[in-house]
Design a protein around this motif. Sequence first.
Motif, short mmCIF file in Angstrom:
data_model
loop_
_atom_site.label_atom_id
_atom_site.label_comp_id
_atom_site.label_asym_id
_atom_site.label_seq_id
_atom_site.Cartn_x
_atom_site.Cartn_y
_atom_site.Cartn_z
N GLN A 126 0.82 -1.22 0.00
CA GLN A 126 0.00 0.00 0.00
C GLN A 126 0.85 1.27 0.00
O GLN A 126 0.50 2.26 -0.65
N ASP A 158 -9.81 -2.06 7.46
CA ASP A 158 -9.97 -3.47 7.09
C ASP A 158 -8.92 -3.82 6.03
O ASP A 158 -8.92 -3.24 4.95
N GLY A 198 -9.30 -7.71 1.29
CA GLY A 198 -9.97 -7.24 0.08
C GLY A 198 -8.94 -7.15 -1.02
O GLY A 198 -7.79 -7.59 -0.82
N THR A 199 -9.34 -6.57 -2.16
CA THR A 199 -8.33 -6.43 -3.22
C THR A 199 -7.40 -5.28 -2.84
O THR A 199 -7.75 -4.42 -2.01
N GLU A 223 -6.66 -2.73 -4.56
CA GLU A 223 -7.31 -1.45 -4.92
C GLU A 223 -8.33 -1.04 -3.87
O GLU A 223 -8.40 0.14 -3.50
N GLU A 224 -9.12 -2.00 -3.40
CA GLU A 224 -10.13 -1.66 -2.39
C GLU A 224 -9.45 -1.10 -1.14
O GLU A 224 -9.94 -0.13 -0.53
N ILE A 225 -8.34 -1.70 -0.78
CA ILE A 225 -7.67 -1.27 0.46
C ILE A 225 -7.02 0.10 0.26
O ILE A 225 -7.06 0.94 1.16
N THR A 226 -6.48 0.34 -0.95
CA THR A 226 -5.93 1.68 -1.23
C THR A 226 -7.03 2.73 -1.08
O THR A 226 -6.79 3.81 -0.51
N THR A 227 -8.23 2.41 -1.57
CA THR A 227 -9.35 3.37 -1.46
C THR A 227 -9.69 3.63 0.01
O THR A 227 -9.87 4.79 0.42
N ARG A 228 -9.73 2.56 0.80
CA ARG A 228 -10.05 2.75 2.24
C ARG A 228 -9.00 3.63 2.91
O ARG A 228 -9.32 4.52 3.69
N SER A 261 -7.00 5.81 1.44
CA SER A 261 -7.07 7.18 0.90
C SER A 261 -8.20 7.96 1.57
O SER A 261 -8.04 9.13 1.90
N ASN A 262 -9.34 7.29 1.76
CA ASN A 262 -10.46 7.97 2.43
C ASN A 262 -10.06 8.39 3.84
O ASN A 262 -10.39 9.51 4.28
#
Length: 197
Positions: A23, A177, A180-181, A183-188, A190-191
């Motif tokens: 990440q 969390d 996940g993929t 990408e999903e974790i990067t989004t979490r 980043s948020n």
Amino acid sequence: LNTSITMTNLVLFGKPGAGKGTQAAFLKDKYNLVHISTGDLFRFNIKNETKLGKLAQSYMDKGDLVPDEVTIQMLQQEIENNPKAEGFIFDGFPRTIAQAEALDDFLTSKGMKIHGTLALEADDEVLIQRLLERGKVSGRTDDQDESKIRNRFVEYNEKTAPLIEFYKKQNKYHGIDGIGTIEEITTRLSNAIDALK
Ligand code: AP5
């Protein structure tokens, strides 16, 4: 050092295999941060057979933490080496209360601070499987058998887990969390970073 108000300094926290290195590679580009991984720094020194590498190797091969004194000094030097940084992402550091206190003191002395600790959360068994898989191809000596991997979790539980309370007390702990993929974790993540600003 660039101590402007826009600086963002993050700790990426998590057990071995939680995805810190994966990440950090995305986040450093997205947020223009200098990525400091103490594990990567030790591996670089081992590969180049430096004095520091020789010292670290005996600990890393067993899955033990390298002594605080050595690690703190290396980390501080790496911060000093990046005077133009717009922010740092610390990966694999701090790993003990002594390291976290030394980091706070050092940053304070430079007019800087940690803005948030992002903790990737996942169950041990998932992480152990990830590391055993990686051990087949990465050549990392500390991934190659389950007993060494388990020792890294023992070290984490004894020495690193107390940092969760340390950062919660400072209102800087953000659990994410870690399943996940990528990408999903990067989004979490980043948020969570965007919410710090
Ligand atoms: P270090 O290099 O920090 O290793 P670690 O904490 O054990 O972490 P890893 O690099 O194994 O995992 P990671 O969380 O970065 O996950 P990654 O993205 O690689 O430390 C190594 C050693 O150095 C220590 O044991 C100690 O001896 C010494 N050391 C370092 N810092 C120290 C300190 N501060 N004090 C004292 N000693 C220190 O991902 C893991 C695997 O999972 C990869 O194969 C990846 O492709 C895969 N993966 C990642 N994300 C996902 C996903 N979402 N789904 C599926 N697979 C995924």
